[in-house]
Design a protein around this motif. Structure first.
Motif, PDB file in Angstrom:
ATOM      1  N   LYS A  41       0.824  -1.205   0.000  1.00 27.91           N
ATOM      2  CA  LYS A  41       0.000   0.000   0.000  1.00 27.91           C
ATOM      3  C   LYS A  41       0.863   1.261   0.000  1.00 27.91           C
ATOM      4  O   LYS A  41       0.652   2.168  -0.819  1.00 27.91           O
ATOM      5  CB  LYS A  41      -0.934   0.002   1.204  1.00 27.91           C
ATOM      6  CG  LYS A  41      -1.859   1.193   1.235  1.00 27.91           C
ATOM      7  CD  LYS A  41      -2.804   1.141   2.421  1.00 27.91           C
ATOM      8  CE  LYS A  41      -3.733   2.340   2.372  1.00 27.91           C
ATOM      9  NZ  LYS A  41      -3.666   3.171   3.521  1.00 27.91           N
ATOM     10  N   ASN A  44       2.768   1.638  -3.293  1.00 25.53           N
ATOM     11  CA  ASN A  44       1.891   2.139  -4.359  1.00 25.53           C
ATOM     12  C   ASN A  44       1.657   3.640  -4.227  1.00 25.53           C
ATOM     13  O   ASN A  44       1.612   4.347  -5.237  1.00 25.53           O
ATOM     14  CB  ASN A  44       0.548   1.415  -4.341  1.00 25.53           C
ATOM     15  CG  ASN A  44       0.636  -0.005  -4.837  1.00 25.53           C
ATOM     16  OD1 ASN A  44       1.631  -0.415  -5.425  1.00 25.53           O
ATOM     17  ND2 ASN A  44      -0.406  -0.775  -4.573  1.00 25.53           N
ATOM     18  N   GLU A  45       1.498   4.115  -3.002  1.00 19.95           N
ATOM     19  CA  GLU A  45       1.273   5.546  -2.790  1.00 19.95           C
ATOM     20  C   GLU A  45       2.460   6.365  -3.306  1.00 19.95           C
ATOM     21  O   GLU A  45       2.281   7.395  -3.960  1.00 19.95           O
ATOM     22  CB  GLU A  45       1.024   5.833  -1.314  1.00 19.95           C
ATOM     23  CG  GLU A  45      -0.315   5.326  -0.827  1.00 19.95           C
ATOM     24  CD  GLU A  45      -0.471   5.376   0.679  1.00 19.95           C
ATOM     25  OE1 GLU A  45       0.464   5.819   1.387  1.00 19.95           O
ATOM     26  OE2 GLU A  45      -1.544   4.963   1.166  1.00 19.95           O
TER      27      GLU A  45
END
Length: 88
Positions: A41, A44-45
């Motif tokens: 997560k 990806n950010e």
């Protein structure tokens, strides 16, 4: 400050702290960046932020603390076709 177009960087710890800051800066200077981090997560950010700002980046989920896991990271980064308007 620097012109890093045509250069590539493999950055470990690329989703947080110093690794993230380095990825954002190198990308802003024109480098293509391959980011390595343990958490999808957050990785990806960071990749999405770089791309949103016009940079070229992709992420590899891995733990560089695993000595045997380092070789596949390098292989993945080297074999990955870089997206974007230019190639090195």
């Amino acid at each position: 400050m620097f012109d890093l177009r045509g250069k590539s960087a493999l950055i470990t710890g690329g989703s947080r702290g110093l690794g993230r800051a380095l990825a954002l800066r190198l990308s802003a200077e024109g480098a293509k960046v391959a980011l390595v981090a343990r958490h999808q997560k957050e990785l990806n950010e960071t990749v999405n932020e770089i791309r949103k700002n016009g940079g070229i980046a992709f992420g590899i989920v891995a733990d560089v603390g695993d000595k045997e896991g380092v070789y596949p990271i390098v292989g993945q980064a080297a074999a990955r076709p870089w997206p974007g308007p230019w190639t090195s």
